[in-house]
Design an enzyme around this catalytic site. Structure first.
Site, PDB file in Angstrom:
ATOM      1  N   SER A  67     -34.127 -18.477  23.428  1.00 13.68           N
ATOM      2  CA  SER A  67     -34.372 -19.134  22.539  1.00 13.68           C
ATOM      3  C   SER A  67     -35.894 -18.821  22.293  1.00 13.68           C
ATOM      4  O   SER A  67     -37.268 -19.374  23.104  1.00 13.68           O
ATOM      5  CB  SER A  67     -34.806 -20.497  22.673  1.00 13.68           C
ATOM      6  OG  SER A  67     -35.417 -21.389  21.993  1.00 13.68           O
TER       7      SER A  67
ATOM      8  N   HIS B  85     -31.893 -16.653  19.589  1.00 16.38           N
ATOM      9  CA  HIS B  85     -30.831 -18.067  19.299  1.00 16.38           C
ATOM     10  C   HIS B  85     -32.371 -18.403  18.743  1.00 16.38           C
ATOM     11  O   HIS B  85     -33.524 -18.750  19.168  1.00 16.38           O
ATOM     12  CB  HIS B  85     -30.543 -18.904  20.646  1.00 16.38           C
ATOM     13  CG  HIS B  85     -30.399 -19.869  20.467  1.00 16.38           C
ATOM     14  ND1 HIS B  85     -28.973 -20.326  19.949  1.00 16.38           N
ATOM     15  CD2 HIS B  85     -31.803 -21.228  20.568  1.00 16.38           C
ATOM     16  CE1 HIS B  85     -29.003 -21.800  20.008  1.00 16.38           C
ATOM     17  NE2 HIS B  85     -30.399 -22.518  20.390  1.00 16.38           N
TER      18      HIS B  85
ATOM     19  N   ASP C 130     -34.024 -21.637  16.632  1.00 15.38           N
ATOM     20  CA  ASP C 130     -33.726 -23.011  16.988  1.00 15.38           C
ATOM     21  C   ASP C 130     -34.264 -23.363  15.533  1.00 15.38           C
ATOM     22  O   ASP C 130     -35.866 -23.296  15.371  1.00 15.38           O
ATOM     23  CB  ASP C 130     -34.312 -23.840  18.050  1.00 15.38           C
ATOM     24  CG  ASP C 130     -33.441 -24.007  19.692  1.00 15.38           C
ATOM     25  OD1 ASP C 130     -32.005 -24.194  19.039  1.00 15.38           O
ATOM     26  OD2 ASP C 130     -34.088 -22.430  20.413  1.00 15.38           O
TER      27      ASP C 130
ATOM     28  N   HIS D  45     -29.336 -21.724  15.296  1.00 19.04           N
ATOM     29  CA  HIS D  45     -29.428 -23.663  15.379  1.00 19.04           C
ATOM     30  C   HIS D  45     -29.641 -24.659  14.969  1.00 19.04           C
ATOM     31  O   HIS D  45     -30.727 -24.446  15.506  1.00 19.04           O
ATOM     32  CB  HIS D  45     -29.637 -23.277  16.943  1.00 19.04           C
ATOM     33  CG  HIS D  45     -28.773 -25.322  17.774  1.00 19.04           C
ATOM     34  ND1 HIS D  45     -29.222 -25.508  19.178  1.00 19.04           N
ATOM     35  CD2 HIS D  45     -28.287 -25.856  17.679  1.00 19.04           C
ATOM     36  CE1 HIS D  45     -29.013 -26.779  19.082  1.00 19.04           C
ATOM     37  NE2 HIS D  45     -28.419 -26.982  18.284  1.00 19.04           N
TER      38      HIS D  45
ATOM     39  N   MET E  19     -30.549 -27.729  13.622  1.00 19.78           N
ATOM     40  CA  MET E  19     -31.003 -29.231  14.839  1.00 19.78           C
ATOM     41  C   MET E  19     -31.714 -29.880  13.545  1.00 19.78           C
ATOM     42  O   MET E  19     -32.632 -30.339  13.199  1.00 19.78           O
ATOM     43  CB  MET E  19     -31.656 -29.322  15.416  1.00 19.78           C
ATOM     44  CG  MET E  19     -30.950 -28.910  16.796  1.00 19.78           C
ATOM     45  SD  MET E  19     -32.475 -27.969  17.815  1.00 19.78           S
ATOM     46  CE  MET E  19     -32.592 -26.982  17.719  1.00 19.78           C
TER      47      MET E  19
ATOM     48  N   MET F 243     -24.490 -28.154  24.295  1.00 16.61           N
ATOM     49  CA  MET F 243     -25.969 -28.837  24.523  1.00 16.61           C
ATOM     50  C   MET F 243     -25.871 -29.544  26.001  1.00 16.61           C
ATOM     51  O   MET F 243     -25.598 -30.459  26.441  1.00 16.61           O
ATOM     52  CB  MET F 243     -26.616 -30.145  23.851  1.00 16.61           C
ATOM     53  CG  MET F 243     -26.884 -29.851  22.490  1.00 16.61           C
ATOM     54  SD  MET F 243     -27.770 -28.006  22.353  1.00 16.61           S
ATOM     55  CE  MET F 243     -29.302 -28.601  22.866  1.00 16.61           C
TER      56      MET F 243
ATOM     57  N   ASP G  25     -26.838 -24.413  26.169  1.00 16.28           N
ATOM     58  CA  ASP G  25     -27.702 -24.873  25.587  1.00 16.28           C
ATOM     59  C   ASP G  25     -28.817 -25.519  26.606  1.00 16.28           C
ATOM     60  O   ASP G  25     -29.407 -26.433  26.361  1.00 16.28           O
ATOM     61  CB  ASP G  25     -27.982 -24.494  23.878  1.00 16.28           C
ATOM     62  CG  ASP G  25     -29.600 -24.681  23.098  1.00 16.28           C
ATOM     63  OD1 ASP G  25     -30.510 -24.152  24.553  1.00 16.28           O
ATOM     64  OD2 ASP G  25     -29.350 -24.645  22.110  1.00 16.28           O
TER      65      ASP G  25
HETATM   66  C1  DX5 Z   1     -33.479 -27.982  22.335  1.00 16.62           C
HETATM   67  C2  DX5 Z   1     -33.089 -26.046  21.908  1.00 16.62           C
HETATM   68  C3  DX5 Z   1     -33.216 -25.452  22.855  1.00 16.62           C
HETATM   69  C4  DX5 Z   1     -34.330 -25.373  23.301  1.00 16.62           C
HETATM   70  C5  DX5 Z   1     -34.218 -24.361  24.616  1.00 16.62           C
HETATM   71  O1  DX5 Z   1     -33.365 -28.451  21.302  1.00 16.62           O
HETATM   72  O2  DX5 Z   1     -32.066 -25.876  21.193  1.00 16.62           O
HETATM   73  O3  DX5 Z   1     -32.808 -24.236  22.229  1.00 16.62           O
HETATM   74  O4  DX5 Z   1     -34.843 -23.996  23.154  1.00 16.62           O
HETATM   75  O5  DX5 Z   1     -35.275 -23.935  26.196  1.00 16.62           O
HETATM   76  P1  DX5 Z   1     -34.974 -24.851  27.285  1.00 16.62           P
HETATM   77  O6  DX5 Z   1     -34.908 -22.462  27.650  1.00 16.62           O
HETATM   78  O7  DX5 Z   1     -36.855 -24.389  27.699  1.00 16.62           O
HETATM   79  O8  DX5 Z   1     -34.732 -25.983  27.795  1.00 16.62           O
HETATM   80 ZN    ZN Z   2     -30.780 -24.219  20.100  1.00 20.93          ZN
END
Ligand code: DX5
Ligand code: ZN
Length: 242
Positions: free
Chosen positions: A31, A56, A58, A90, A92, A161, A199
């Protein structure tokens, strides 16, 4: 004899399962949320050269989640920089549809979104797939899977998630393992080629648990970008997949 036939069937099933579970079938998707944004192109190049499979990406809108990150222009900038590898977007965000189209134009390979952020999930999935892009649905730790059954066959990926979305660096929520196992069964029963991604809070301790539960695609942000040697970290993560 019946025994021989069943032994043969078991044999071929094992073959298929072995192939399915071979190393190449596990995807590590760093990510970029945890990368150094001031050097994003270089960071993405380095992590891919270090053995990562996907990028990935975000996308947060300060509405669906309490944080704000990067949009289609940044995805396009990575393509212009020369990144040719798979970009796993991804979303959000709420609403989903217009920005999803902008991400397709910007070069996304797969776009996943949260079902509660779309009023018409089936339409949103097909608006993505009609443009030749892959589509995924994302479930939060407390989001039930009831929307999945009717659209599973239309999907290329299901993302579970294992933290509440919005921030990197949070701790893995263990109840997500049960959800991963449930989706693994649904995917296997469907007989389709659908990836199962996890994730949030994935690191050397949790990646084995998630893979045991049935995940085959692993997002890791801080566990990779907060280390010095990406190549070593990625191969250590890979070695913990069971
Ligand atoms: C959270 C994101 C993740 C996040 C994961 O909202 O979707 O992709 O960046 O980060 P780590 O691996 O640090 O938990
Ligand atoms: Zn993510």
């Amino acid at each position: 004899t019946a025994y021989e036939i069943s032994a043969c069937l078991v044999g071929s099933e094992m073959c298929i399962r072995d192939r399915h579970m071979s190393d190449q079938n596990y995807i590590i998707a760093p990510s970029i949320l945890a990368s150094d944004f001031a050097r994003l192109g270089e960071e993405v190049r380095n992590v891919l050269d270090a053995g990562a499979d996907w990028v990935h990406f975000d996308v947060m809108d300060n509405h669906y989640v309490p944080n704000l990150t990067i949009g289609p222009m940044v995805c396009e900038a990575l393509r212009k920089y020369g990144i040719k590898e798979f970009i796993d977007v991804h979303l959000m965000i709420d609403p989903v549809d217009d920005l999803a189209q902008n991400f397709i134009k910007a070069g996304a390979d797969l776009i996943s979104f949260h079902p509660e952020a779309s009023k018409h999930i089936h339409r949103s999935i097909h608006a993505i797939k009609d443009k030749g892009c892959k589509a995924g649905l994302v479930y939060n730790p407390a989001t039930p899977l009831n929307t999945l059954e009717s659209v599973l066959d239309d999907l290329d990926l299901v993302l579970i998630m294992s933290v509440n979305p919005g921030f990197g660096g949070q701790s893995f929520i263990h109840s997500s393992l049960e959800k991963i196992a449930q989706v693994r069964k649904m995917i296997d029963n469907s007989g389709r080629d659908i990836r199962l991604e996890v994730d949030g809070g994935i690191n050397k301790e949790t990646i084995g648990l998630a893979s045991e539960a049935g995940a085959d695609t692993f997002v890791a942000g801080s566990a990779i970008f907060n280390t010095e040697n990406y190549e070593q970290t990625i191969s250590e993560l890979r070695s913990k997949i069971v």
